[in-house]
Scaffold this motif. Structure first.
Motif, mmCIF file in Angstrom:
data_model
loop_
_atom_site.group_PDB
_atom_site.id
_atom_site.type_symbol
_atom_site.label_atom_id
_atom_site.label_comp_id
_atom_site.label_asym_id
_atom_site.label_seq_id
_atom_site.Cartn_x
_atom_site.Cartn_y
_atom_site.Cartn_z
ATOM 1 N N LEU A 191 0.847 -1.156 0.138
ATOM 2 C CA LEU A 191 0.093 0.122 -0.179
ATOM 3 C C LEU A 191 0.686 1.245 -0.025
ATOM 4 C CD1 LEU A 191 -2.883 -0.172 2.613
ATOM 5 C CD2 LEU A 191 -3.317 0.041 0.254
ATOM 6 N N GLY A 192 0.418 2.483 -0.724
ATOM 7 C CA GLY A 192 1.329 3.535 -0.484
ATOM 8 C C GLY A 192 -0.152 4.605 -0.123
ATOM 9 N N TYR A 193 0.603 5.499 0.659
ATOM 10 C CA TYR A 193 -0.228 6.398 1.538
ATOM 11 C C TYR A 193 0.319 7.819 1.370
ATOM 12 C CZ TYR A 193 -0.728 1.987 4.362
ATOM 13 O OH TYR A 193 -0.921 0.850 5.134
ATOM 14 N N ALA A 194 -0.643 9.025 1.813
ATOM 15 C CA ALA A 194 0.022 10.053 1.992
ATOM 16 C C ALA A 194 0.997 10.273 3.088
ATOM 17 C CB ALA A 194 -1.172 11.009 2.070
ATOM 18 N N TYR A 195 2.110 10.961 2.658
ATOM 19 C CA TYR A 195 3.001 10.908 3.937
ATOM 20 C C TYR A 195 2.658 11.888 5.127
ATOM 21 C CZ TYR A 195 7.834 11.928 6.095
ATOM 22 O OH TYR A 195 8.698 11.961 7.130
ATOM 23 N N VAL A 196 2.602 11.545 6.239
ATOM 24 C CA VAL A 196 2.290 12.286 7.551
ATOM 25 C C VAL A 196 3.443 13.157 8.219
ATOM 26 C CG1 VAL A 196 1.147 12.422 9.679
ATOM 27 C CG2 VAL A 196 0.434 10.846 7.792
ATOM 28 N N LEU A 197 3.642 14.255 8.118
ATOM 29 C CA LEU A 197 4.735 15.006 8.582
ATOM 30 C C LEU A 197 4.643 15.006 10.307
ATOM 31 C CD1 LEU A 197 4.789 17.875 6.445
ATOM 32 C CD2 LEU A 197 6.763 16.208 6.436
ATOM 33 N N GLY A 198 6.067 15.077 10.713
ATOM 34 C CA GLY A 198 6.203 15.137 12.165
ATOM 35 C C GLY A 198 7.252 14.176 12.671
ATOM 36 N N ASP A 199 7.831 14.412 14.018
ATOM 37 C CA ASP A 199 8.589 13.553 14.425
ATOM 38 C C ASP A 199 8.194 12.717 15.497
ATOM 39 O OD1 ASP A 199 10.996 15.057 13.344
ATOM 40 O OD2 ASP A 199 10.322 16.761 14.379
ATOM 41 N N PHE A 200 9.023 11.602 15.942
ATOM 42 C CA PHE A 200 8.646 10.805 16.959
ATOM 43 C C PHE A 200 8.882 11.531 18.365
ATOM 44 C CE2 PHE A 200 9.954 7.641 13.685
ATOM 45 C CZ PHE A 200 8.622 7.128 13.340
ATOM 46 N N PRO A 201 7.936 11.278 19.212
ATOM 47 C CA PRO A 201 7.950 11.981 20.425
ATOM 48 C C PRO A 201 8.927 11.356 21.495
ATOM 49 C CG PRO A 201 6.013 10.550 20.346
ATOM 50 C CD PRO A 201 6.761 10.426 19.150
ATOM 51 N N ILE A 202 10.435 11.707 21.181
ATOM 52 C CA ILE A 202 11.271 11.083 21.807
ATOM 53 C C ILE A 202 11.965 12.045 22.894
ATOM 54 C CG2 ILE A 202 13.415 9.810 21.725
ATOM 55 C CD1 ILE A 202 12.051 8.110 19.417
ATOM 56 N N GLY A 203 11.984 11.948 23.872
ATOM 57 C CA GLY A 203 12.752 12.724 25.078
ATOM 58 C C GLY A 203 11.996 13.957 25.217
ATOM 59 N N LEU A 204 10.638 14.123 25.038
ATOM 60 C CA LEU A 204 9.713 15.361 25.430
ATOM 61 C C LEU A 204 9.721 15.735 26.826
ATOM 62 C CD1 LEU A 204 6.690 14.766 23.032
ATOM 63 C CD2 LEU A 204 8.692 16.196 22.672
ATOM 64 N N THR A 205 9.724 16.891 27.268
ATOM 65 C CA THR A 205 9.374 17.035 28.515
ATOM 66 C C THR A 205 8.096 16.765 28.702
ATOM 67 O OG1 THR A 205 8.480 19.439 28.041
ATOM 68 C CG2 THR A 205 10.821 19.218 28.360
ATOM 69 N N GLU A 206 7.729 16.787 30.127
ATOM 70 C CA GLU A 206 6.391 16.460 30.891
ATOM 71 C C GLU A 206 5.640 17.452 30.322
ATOM 72 O OE1 GLU A 206 5.789 12.971 32.397
ATOM 73 O OE2 GLU A 206 7.666 12.974 31.312
ATOM 74 N N GLU A 207 5.738 18.821 30.544
ATOM 75 C CA GLU A 207 5.032 19.787 30.219
ATOM 76 C C GLU A 207 4.549 19.806 28.608
ATOM 77 O OE1 GLU A 207 7.187 20.500 33.449
ATOM 78 O OE2 GLU A 207 7.974 20.218 31.579
ATOM 79 N N ARG A 208 5.510 19.264 27.730
ATOM 80 C CA ARG A 208 5.075 19.034 26.324
ATOM 81 C C ARG A 208 3.772 18.131 26.145
ATOM 82 N NH1 ARG A 208 9.039 21.644 22.152
ATOM 83 N NH2 ARG A 208 8.875 23.936 22.906
#
Length: 304
Positions: free
Chosen positions: A102-119
């Motif tokens: 399957l080919g899909y529309a690419y979804v932009l973003g970064d993996f949530p690694i090392g985020l602060t608790e506030e974020r």
């Protein structure tokens, strides 16, 4: 450890093969660059230009889920409130490659690694609204598309607890004494054997490797829908524990529309269970960043 892991491939696709297979069936894409993005247990993933993502099954077991995604994901459009990969290109099996892809529309973003608790806390309402709507999708319509129903026995806490103990013994040397102590204490407090069955359409594999965030750390995409299934909503609600800090859980459940104690108990268990599996694979791959993130997910899930 070769050859015995649940994530070992039955067949592998490299960039060259992906380019050939895509170019042959979708000539309009043949001039675009093909780059391997990575792989999960079930699929190898390629970026085509900078606008499409193609997933190729790596194992027979993943073929049914690619077919099911192709049918069901387009129907979810009016329900899903966060960007997700919509299927656009339906590749057929051929002599060269034994499975549909399957080919899909690419979804932009970064993996949530090392985020602060506030974020992390900033996504409480976004995630709750997303899950409230997803879980409202008519179960019968999902089953018609070939979605599996509770094939993982989500409500069977007793057997999941046994498995969790097994996983823990495998990774205990990669945990601090404090971390393993917290997990062991949690497991020994788990007295309930099972919870009442509830049926909702689930993403089924909601964790930090299947979530994307924008530059402010707010969830901006949910990817990898290969585990779409019908079962207990606690499976997806586990993100309230693994992803959100304790102080953001109140607003999460309020926005979602409430959850009973059984649901919360099971959600927390799955919030420990999935990251322990991710930790096992990260240790096997020697991926320290993913291992560290998995550990912090477990510790967050077990903090109140």
């Amino acid at each position: 450890m070769g050859g015995t892991n649940v994530w070992d491939a039955e067949w592998e696709v490299n960039e060259e093969q992906a380019r050939t297979l895509i170019g042959r069936q979708f000539p309009q894409l043949s001039s675009k660059q093909v780059k391997r993005l990575g792989w999960g247990w079930d699929n190898t993933v390629f970026l085509i230009g900078d606008e499409y993502v193609f997933r190729f099954p790596r194992r027979t077991i993943a073929v049914g889920s690619i077919r099911m995604e192709g049918k069901l994901l387009p129907k979810l459009e009016t329900y899903i409130t966060i960007p997700y990969p919509k299927p656009l290109f339906y590749g057929e099996a051929s002599d060269e490659y034994p499975a549909p892809f399957l080919g899909y529309a690419y979804v932009l973003g970064d993996f949530p690694i090392g985020l602060t608790e506030e974020r992390r806390a900033l996504s409480a309402e976004t995630l709750a609204k997303f899950l409230r709507r997803l879980h409202e999708f008519p179960v019968q319509a999902a089953l018609k598309c070939g979605v599996q129903q509770d094939h993982r026995n989500l409500t069977d806490i007793a057997s999941r607890k046994v498995k969790l103990e097994g996983f823990l013994s495998k990774v205990v040397e990669h945990l601090s004494p404090e971390e393993s102590g917290v997990i062991e204490a949690y497991i020994s407090r788990l007295k309930k054997d099972r919870v009442e069955a509830v049926n909702a359409l689930l993403h089924g594999d909601l964790h930090f490797k299947n979530m994307l965030v924008n530059e402010n750390g707010i969830v901006s995409g949910i990817i990898d829908w290969g585990d779409l299934s019908v079962g207990h909503p606690a499976c997806d609600l586990s993100v309230a524990y693994s992803f959100l800090p304790p102080y953001a859980r109140g607003v999460f459940f309020e926005t979602y529309g409430g959850a009973d104690e059984e649901t919360k108990l099971l959600a927390r268990l799955i919030a420990v269970y999935i990251p322990i599996l991710i930790l096992m694979q990260a240790v096997d791959d020697g991926n320290e960043a993913i291992a560290a993130e998995a550990k912090s997910n477990i510790m967050r899930a077990l903090s109140d």
